[in-house]
Design an enzyme around this catalytic site. Structure first.
Site, PDB file in Angstrom:
ATOM      1  N   ARG A  78       0.869  -1.176   0.000  1.00 19.61           N
ATOM      2  CA  ARG A  78       0.000   0.000   0.000  1.00 19.61           C
ATOM      3  C   ARG A  78       0.905   1.225   0.000  1.00 19.61           C
ATOM      4  O   ARG A  78       1.684   1.423   0.935  1.00 19.61           O
ATOM      5  CB  ARG A  78      -0.940  -0.002   1.203  1.00 19.61           C
ATOM      6  CG  ARG A  78      -1.914   1.190   1.261  1.00 19.61           C
ATOM      7  CD  ARG A  78      -2.935   0.946   2.367  1.00 19.61           C
ATOM      8  NE  ARG A  78      -3.906   2.031   2.509  1.00 19.61           N
ATOM      9  CZ  ARG A  78      -3.857   2.978   3.455  1.00 19.61           C
ATOM     10  NH1 ARG A  78      -2.862   2.995   4.342  1.00 19.61           N
ATOM     11  NH2 ARG A  78      -4.781   3.911   3.508  1.00 19.61           N
ATOM     12  N   ASN A 153      -7.223   8.148   2.295  1.00 24.39           N
ATOM     13  CA  ASN A 153      -6.860   7.592   3.596  1.00 24.39           C
ATOM     14  C   ASN A 153      -7.662   8.248   4.721  1.00 24.39           C
ATOM     15  O   ASN A 153      -7.765   9.474   4.786  1.00 24.39           O
ATOM     16  CB  ASN A 153      -5.366   7.812   3.852  1.00 24.39           C
ATOM     17  CG  ASN A 153      -4.912   7.265   5.191  1.00 24.39           C
ATOM     18  OD1 ASN A 153      -4.859   6.059   5.387  1.00 24.39           O
ATOM     19  ND2 ASN A 153      -4.602   8.157   6.133  1.00 24.39           N
ATOM     20  N   GLU A 154      -8.253   7.421   5.593  1.00 24.45           N
ATOM     21  CA  GLU A 154      -8.925   7.899   6.809  1.00 24.45           C
ATOM     22  C   GLU A 154      -9.664   9.208   6.550  1.00 24.45           C
ATOM     23  O   GLU A 154      -9.384  10.234   7.166  1.00 24.45           O
ATOM     24  CB  GLU A 154      -7.901   8.046   7.927  1.00 24.45           C
ATOM     25  CG  GLU A 154      -7.204   6.739   8.251  1.00 24.45           C
ATOM     26  CD  GLU A 154      -6.102   6.842   9.303  1.00 24.45           C
ATOM     27  OE1 GLU A 154      -5.868   7.962   9.825  1.00 24.45           O
ATOM     28  OE2 GLU A 154      -5.475   5.808   9.607  1.00 24.45           O
ATOM     29  N   HIS A 220      -9.022   0.438   9.831  1.00 25.06           N
ATOM     30  CA  HIS A 220      -7.696   0.646  10.399  1.00 25.06           C
ATOM     31  C   HIS A 220      -7.776   0.330  11.880  1.00 25.06           C
ATOM     32  O   HIS A 220      -8.620   0.882  12.596  1.00 25.06           O
ATOM     33  CB  HIS A 220      -7.232   2.081  10.170  1.00 25.06           C
ATOM     34  CG  HIS A 220      -6.950   2.391   8.724  1.00 25.06           C
ATOM     35  ND1 HIS A 220      -6.392   3.589   8.311  1.00 25.06           N
ATOM     36  CD2 HIS A 220      -7.135   1.657   7.601  1.00 25.06           C
ATOM     37  CE1 HIS A 220      -6.258   3.566   6.989  1.00 25.06           C
ATOM     38  NE2 HIS A 220      -6.710   2.405   6.538  1.00 25.06           N
ATOM     39  N   TYR A 222      -6.123   0.316  15.423  1.00 23.59           N
ATOM     40  CA  TYR A 222      -5.144   0.762  16.398  1.00 23.59           C
ATOM     41  C   TYR A 222      -5.753   0.590  17.796  1.00 23.59           C
ATOM     42  O   TYR A 222      -6.305  -0.479  18.092  1.00 23.59           O
ATOM     43  CB  TYR A 222      -4.701   2.196  16.094  1.00 23.59           C
ATOM     44  CG  TYR A 222      -3.903   2.299  14.808  1.00 23.59           C
ATOM     45  CD1 TYR A 222      -2.566   1.894  14.752  1.00 23.59           C
ATOM     46  CD2 TYR A 222      -4.484   2.780  13.639  1.00 23.59           C
ATOM     47  CE1 TYR A 222      -1.835   1.965  13.567  1.00 23.59           C
ATOM     48  CE2 TYR A 222      -3.759   2.856  12.451  1.00 23.59           C
ATOM     49  CZ  TYR A 222      -2.439   2.442  12.426  1.00 23.59           C
ATOM     50  OH  TYR A 222      -1.715   2.511  11.258  1.00 23.59           O
ATOM     51  N   GLU A 249      -4.747  -0.882   7.673  1.00 17.78           N
ATOM     52  CA  GLU A 249      -3.620  -0.486   8.524  1.00 17.78           C
ATOM     53  C   GLU A 249      -3.824  -1.110   9.894  1.00 17.78           C
ATOM     54  O   GLU A 249      -4.961  -1.270  10.346  1.00 17.78           O
ATOM     55  CB  GLU A 249      -3.548   1.038   8.720  1.00 17.78           C
ATOM     56  CG  GLU A 249      -3.074   1.843   7.553  1.00 17.78           C
ATOM     57  CD  GLU A 249      -2.905   3.322   7.937  1.00 17.78           C
ATOM     58  OE1 GLU A 249      -2.797   3.631   9.145  1.00 17.78           O
ATOM     59  OE2 GLU A 249      -2.906   4.162   7.023  1.00 17.78           O
ATOM     60  N   TRP A 278       1.152  -1.347   9.050  1.00 21.26           N
ATOM     61  CA  TRP A 278       1.760  -0.021   9.016  1.00 21.26           C
ATOM     62  C   TRP A 278       2.982  -0.007   9.916  1.00 21.26           C
ATOM     63  O   TRP A 278       2.876  -0.315  11.096  1.00 21.26           O
ATOM     64  CB  TRP A 278       0.760   1.034   9.494  1.00 21.26           C
ATOM     65  CG  TRP A 278       1.326   2.422   9.403  1.00 21.26           C
ATOM     66  CD1 TRP A 278       2.153   3.033  10.314  1.00 21.26           C
ATOM     67  CD2 TRP A 278       1.141   3.359   8.343  1.00 21.26           C
ATOM     68  NE1 TRP A 278       2.506   4.284   9.886  1.00 21.26           N
ATOM     69  CE2 TRP A 278       1.891   4.511   8.670  1.00 21.26           C
ATOM     70  CE3 TRP A 278       0.433   3.342   7.145  1.00 21.26           C
ATOM     71  CZ2 TRP A 278       1.930   5.634   7.853  1.00 21.26           C
ATOM     72  CZ3 TRP A 278       0.474   4.459   6.341  1.00 21.26           C
ATOM     73  CH2 TRP A 278       1.206   5.591   6.691  1.00 21.26           C
TER      74      TRP A 278
END
Length: 452
Positions: A78, A153-154, A220, A222, A249, A278
């Protein structure tokens, strides 16, 4: 990548199951595309993304990283690009695509300038991101078998995440109206983590906005995803909706109550979900780097987990068949019927006889015809071939099939793996499809799988 890790409660993920997807028949597909919940190649072979994010826009001279990421075992990279609103502009798209192809990697290209829009004042809108892609159309059209476009992205922060649905739907429609037939990757709001469940609850609306029905949703993971329960719940929600999902991610558990990377890897492997870790190097928070100073011989703890771990790249990644020389020519539908189901398509129970299971589903239906799909999943041990059998109860008749050799004897059907999808790792899956006729009733039979 999120510039800050949002700590937020995640509400219960309870959604109504809806197995039916309005997927176009395979002859409408160009290059990488969606079949059911899977990303598949043009030849119908399932492709599970196993890859790494590379911050190219900030380190454009680190072109050797493409070869290093491939050597680490990845099948996908990516690539972070900039539209010029905050970073870049990245005007080397053609070079990046060439680097991906040279190193036998599937290329996910993303505009990073949209990160945190609505909360981050400098961020670009998704509409502006589409303008960037349109400006580089010449470098992208014709590479649909090699390139996935991650529109932005995001794209929405935590301020008014509800705007995500309309903005994303409009961006998808604009991409299609500009002539892009690529598989499109769609990031969630809340800096990608979708802790408000906006993407989860509105994914079907965005899916229906795509005239090609060729999207993969990207979560994503986290600090919101700090437990296996939360991770499984999010994955389960998309499985219940029968929509494709990838972890675009994620980081790793470097402190208590941080992301549970091992659960992400294990659950993704068990479900056949793609992931993109990531990042390779150069991150502003070095704990998330996989290498020290882009040196592949200096893997960090995270890098060791991603590259050499039990569910890491070297153990689970499979190169795209577009590079391996495997290029079957499956029999695909010759028409694109207008889908207007008069009944609710159904799914058979999952059943197995030895070493594998098979799930039969009806993914499209129209008067007199339907498109079926069967998912074959290996059990706890690897298999080197499979045979699926079932018996139609209502006189259905198969006319065309792809990604398997299918034979019928009256109501009895036998399907055997193609040359390129018989070998499956433990828990891995593949699919095959067919077109058939029906009249009156179209019940889903129980499919039985046996490993050869």
């Amino acid at each position: 990548m999120m510039k800050r890790l949002v700590l937020a409660g995640v509400t219960a993920l309870a959604v109504g199951a809806s197995i039916m997807t309005f997927t176009r028949p395979a002859d409408a597909a160009v290059g990488l595309h969606v079949s059911g919940r899977d990303v598949v190649e043009a030849n119908g072979q399932t492709f599970v993304m196993r890859g790494i994010n590379h911050p190219h826009v900030w380190f454009p001279g680190q072109t050797s990283s493409f070869a290093d990421i491939k050597a680490a075992g990845a099948n996908t990279v990516r690539v972070v690009l900039g539209s010029g609103k905050r970073w870049g502009p990245s005007d080397d798209v053609a070079t990046v695509v060439a680097l991906c192809k040279q190193n036998r990697l599937i290329c996910v290209l993303e505009v990073h300038d949209t990160t945190g829009y609505g909360e981050e004042s400098a961020a670009a809108s998704l509409d502006e991101a589409v303008d960037y892609w349109n400006g580089h159309k010449d470098a992208l059209i014709g590479h649909e078998s090699y390139v996935i476009i991650n529109i932005g992205n995001e794209p929405i922060g935590n301020t008014d995440p509800g705007q995500w649905t309309a903005a994303t739907s409009a961006a998808v429609r604009k991409m299609r109206s500009n002539g892009f037939q690529h598989l499109l990757m769609i990031d969630g709001p809340n800096w990608g983590q979708d802790w408000t469940n906006t993407m989860r609850d509105n994914a079907r609306t965005v899916w229906n906005a795509d005239s090609r029905r060729n999207l993969v949703f990207s979560i994503h993971m986290y600090s919101v995803y700090n437990s296996a329960v939360t991770i499984r719940s999010y994955f389960d929600a998309f499985r219940a909706m029968n929509l494709p999902l990838v972890v675009g991610e994620f980081g790793w558990r470097f402190n208590p109550n941080e992301v549970d990377d091992q659960a992400i890897l294990a659950e993704a492997q068990a479900r056949g979900l793609g992931w993109l870790a990531w990042s390779w190097s150069g991150n502003s928070d070095p704990i998330l780097d996989m290498t020290v100073n882009f040196d592949p011989d200096q893997l960090t703890t995270f890098g060791q987990r991603i590259v050499n771990g039990a569910n890491g790249l070297k153990a689970t990644a499979r190169e795209a068949t577009i590079y391996s020389g495997v290029n079957p020519t499956p029999t695909t539908p010759s028409t694109s019927p207008s889908v207007s189901p008069s009944v609710s398509p159904s799914v058979s129970p999952t059943a197995g006889t030895r070493g594998c299971t098979a799930t039969y589903s009806i993914v499209n239906q129209w008067p007199g015809g339907f498109q079926g799909e069967v998912r074959v999943t290996a059990g706890s041990s690897a298999i080197n071939g499979w045979t699926v059998t079932w018996t139609f109860a209502n006189g259905q008749r198969i006319s065309q099939a792809w990604s398997a050799t299918v034979n019928s004897d009256g109501s009895n059907v036998t399907a055997r793996n193609a040359s390129y999808n018989g070998s499956l790792a433990p828990g891995a899956s593949t699919t095959f499809g067919f077109i058939a006729a029906w009249n009156g009733t179209n019940s889903a039979p129980t499919a039985l799988c046996a490993a050869n």
